[in-house]
Design a protein around this motif. Structure first.
Motif, PDB file in Angstrom:
ATOM      1  N   UNK A 228      -8.618  -0.909  10.831  1.00 50.33           N
ATOM      2  CA  UNK A 228      -8.027  -1.502  11.457  1.00 50.33           C
ATOM      3  C   UNK A 228      -8.498  -2.472  12.690  1.00 50.33           C
ATOM      4  N   UNK A 229      -9.130  -3.741  13.128  1.00 48.29           N
ATOM      5  CA  UNK A 229      -9.332  -3.850  14.464  1.00 48.29           C
ATOM      6  C   UNK A 229      -8.508  -5.156  14.845  1.00 48.29           C
TER       7      UNK A 229
ATOM      8  N   UNK B 251      -4.931  -6.074   7.515  1.00 51.08           N
ATOM      9  CA  UNK B 251      -4.220  -5.643   6.979  1.00 51.08           C
ATOM     10  C   UNK B 251      -4.327  -5.095   5.449  1.00 51.08           C
ATOM     11  N   UNK B 252      -5.006  -4.236   5.118  1.00 54.28           N
ATOM     12  CA  UNK B 252      -4.571  -4.046   3.504  1.00 54.28           C
ATOM     13  C   UNK B 252      -3.148  -3.993   2.132  1.00 54.28           C
ATOM     14  N   UNK B 253      -3.864  -5.615   1.311  1.00 58.62           N
ATOM     15  CA  UNK B 253      -2.657  -5.546   0.838  1.00 58.62           C
ATOM     16  C   UNK B 253      -2.947  -5.267  -0.543  1.00 58.62           C
TER      17      UNK B 253
ATOM     18  N   UNK C  23      -0.796  -2.272   4.603  1.00 64.13           N
ATOM     19  CA  UNK C  23      -0.859  -1.486   6.526  1.00 64.13           C
ATOM     20  C   UNK C  23      -1.858  -1.698   6.596  1.00 64.13           C
ATOM     21  N   UNK C  24      -1.337  -1.743   8.420  1.00 62.13           N
ATOM     22  CA  UNK C  24      -2.573  -1.945   9.113  1.00 62.13           C
ATOM     23  C   UNK C  24      -2.090  -2.478  10.347  1.00 62.13           C
ATOM     24  N   UNK C  25      -2.965  -3.481  10.775  1.00 66.70           N
ATOM     25  CA  UNK C  25      -2.572  -3.588  12.507  1.00 66.70           C
ATOM     26  C   UNK C  25      -1.541  -5.618  12.710  1.00 66.70           C
TER      27      UNK C  25
ATOM     28  N   UNK D 217      -7.929  -8.199   1.545  1.00 67.12           N
ATOM     29  CA  UNK D 217      -8.033  -7.593   2.962  1.00 67.12           C
ATOM     30  C   UNK D 217      -7.268  -9.498   3.449  1.00 67.12           C
ATOM     31  N   UNK D 218      -6.360  -8.833   4.684  1.00 69.41           N
ATOM     32  CA  UNK D 218      -6.216 -10.034   5.362  1.00 69.41           C
ATOM     33  C   UNK D 218      -6.645  -9.847   6.533  1.00 69.41           C
TER      34      UNK D 218
END
Length: 472
Positions: free
Chosen positions: A93-94, A103-105, A248-250, A56-57
């Motif tokens: 995602x905020x 982002x999720x890796x 996926x995410x911002x 979790x980035x």
């Protein structure tokens, strides 16, 4: 990071298994009613529990956990603030203006292997038209990378992004004559996806060899799946240590980004299947129908041949490095609408959508150009869309040629740049013609001079390159 639809006679059963490594894996069994099929494993999935992602980035990004947040969210009955694609939870995602990424890796891949990806994205209806340059929505990241900063897409891998009102897939891989090559595929516009789940399915072989391929489908809300990418050739680099890993995410990059803040995105239903997997097994929601496999009227990737084309006039036309190239533009031909013309042998009638990638060869001239030709009768009667670095009454707009005389029936305001590849779309519905460049509408016009004919490529006086012609 720097910046069609058919009934399906199958049923599926998903079994969640917990491995000794603590990763949540799931195995999907697909049983066609008419034939036997061996099961295929889902080798990575994050569909309910955020902690099953490889990483979790957010907390260690610029601005830390105060400016970047990433959480599981549960949709309460009647609560539309937190949408869920399937199951009971989704991922929120905020990123605030002081932040960088949320982002999720996922699992890393192996160069040379084939994979199926499936995932979903939701952009809230409250998103305004952002005034900043971009949002990265998904990445196929490379790390570490020996590319030494030579990234024509502006990043060290492939990614999806929102730029202005356009959502696109920026596909970067080993080039035919360079270390890196970039192609941009338009996927959707921001207005048409806001407030809807957008489902993605991708099949790809990650390799720097010519036997690679990448196919990408999208499904917006309750619509059917549309295939956006059907590519053959290198998809990655063989000298990377590992294959790309999905995120996926911002991603914003600059903590001082402009535009609306904080920015919010939802994701859900991520699955990664191996080469034995299938469209159905990774498609989000568990009940998405596979495209029916209907073939387009015309589909040319120029992987080895241009045998379906006839050169009508001009310079030397040939297939080179998987593209259809016009070289040595013949300027001895009188100054007609297009001195250089090559036409596909199949005729098209009625309504159609034509898409193709095209670029004008960069020269010292201010008038580098290329043309997309349609409803072609003969050299003296047809329509064409001309794209140029400059503008006059013979180029840069939609034209019709009647009895050898070209007349402009619509003009384009923005110009092209020589050496840059553009995705062109021609939509013909009744007597209305619409022209798009990289997903942006350039002009519409109504004309009924020709309602059938052939399609092809051309230029007024310039060398050019064409690829990925499709007519549906």
């Amino acid at each position: 990071m720097v910046i069609k639809n058919s009934s399906k006679s199958i049923f599926t059963k998903r079994l969640g298994l917990s491995s000794a490594l603590g990763l949540l894996l799931s195995t999907t069994f697909a049983f066609p009613l008419s034939a036997n099929k061996s099961y295929a494993a889902i080798i990575d999935s994050v569909t309910e529990d955020i902690n099953t992602a490889r990483a979790r980035e957010y907390a260690n990004a610029k601005g830390g956990s105060t400016c970047n947040q990433l959480e599981n969210v549960t949709s309460l009955e009647g609560n539309t603030i937190h949408p869920i694609r399937a199951g009971k939870q989704a991922f929120w995602h905020w990123v605030n203006r002081c932040g960088e990424r949320s982002e999720l890796a996922m699992k890393k891949t192996v160069i040379g292997n084939t994979y199926w990806y499936g995932w979903s994205m939701f952009i809230p209806s409250t998103w305004q038209n952002p005034s900043d340059s971009y949002d990265i929505l998904a990445q196929w990241a490379t790390y570490p990378s020996p590319r030494n900063g030579r990234f024509p897409c502006g990043s060290n891998g492939s990614y999806m992004m929102r730029s202005g009102d356009n959502i696109s897939f920026r596909f970067q891989r080993k080039g035919d004559q360079s270390d890196s090559e970039c192609t941009s595929y338009n996927l959707a516009s921001l207005p048409e996806v806001r407030g809807k789940w957008v489902d993605f399915v991708m099949q790809v072989k990650w390799t720097g060899n010519t036997d690679g391929f990448l196919k990408l489908w999208t499904k917006i809300g309750n619509s059917s799946y549309t295939q956006n990418v059907d590519y053959k050739g290198p998809t990655f680099w063989n000298d990377e240590g590992e294959g790309p890993y999905f995120k996926m995410g911002l991603y914003k990059g600059d903590p001082n980004f402009n535009g609306a803040a904080p920015r919010v995105l939802y994701t859900d239903e991520y699955r990664l299947g191996d080469a034995n997997s299938s469209f159905e097994e990774v498609a989000p929601g568990g009940s998405s129908p596979e495209p029916d496999g209907s073939q387009p009227l015309i589909s040319e990737s120029f992987s080895s041949s241009s045998s379906n084309f006839t050169v009508e006039s001009g310079g030397a036309w040939s297939v080179l490095n998987g593209k259809y190239e016009l070289q040595d533009s013949d300027r001895s031909v009188p100054q007609v609408a297009n001195r250089n013309i090559s036409i596909h042998n199949k005729s098209v009638s009625g309504n159609f959508t034509l898409t193709a990638d095209a670029s004008a060869t960069a020269t010292s001239s201010r008038w580098d150009d290329f043309s997309i030709i349609f409803n072609y009768q003969d050299r003296n009667n047809y329509y064409y869309a001309s794209f140029n670095e400059s503008d006059d009454d013979k180029t840069h707009g939609i034209f019709k040629v009647v009895a050898g005389v070209a007349t402009q029936i619509a003009n384009f305001d923005s110009f092209i740049t020589g050496g840059t590849t553009y995705n062109i779309k021609v939509e013909r519905t009744g007597n209305t013609i619409g022209l798009y460049r990289n997903g942006s509408l350039q002009a519409t016009v109504q004309d009924i001079t020709f309602n059938s004919g052939k399609v092809g490529f051309g230029s007024f006086n310039n060398s050019a390159t064409f690829d990925n012609l499709k007519v549906e």
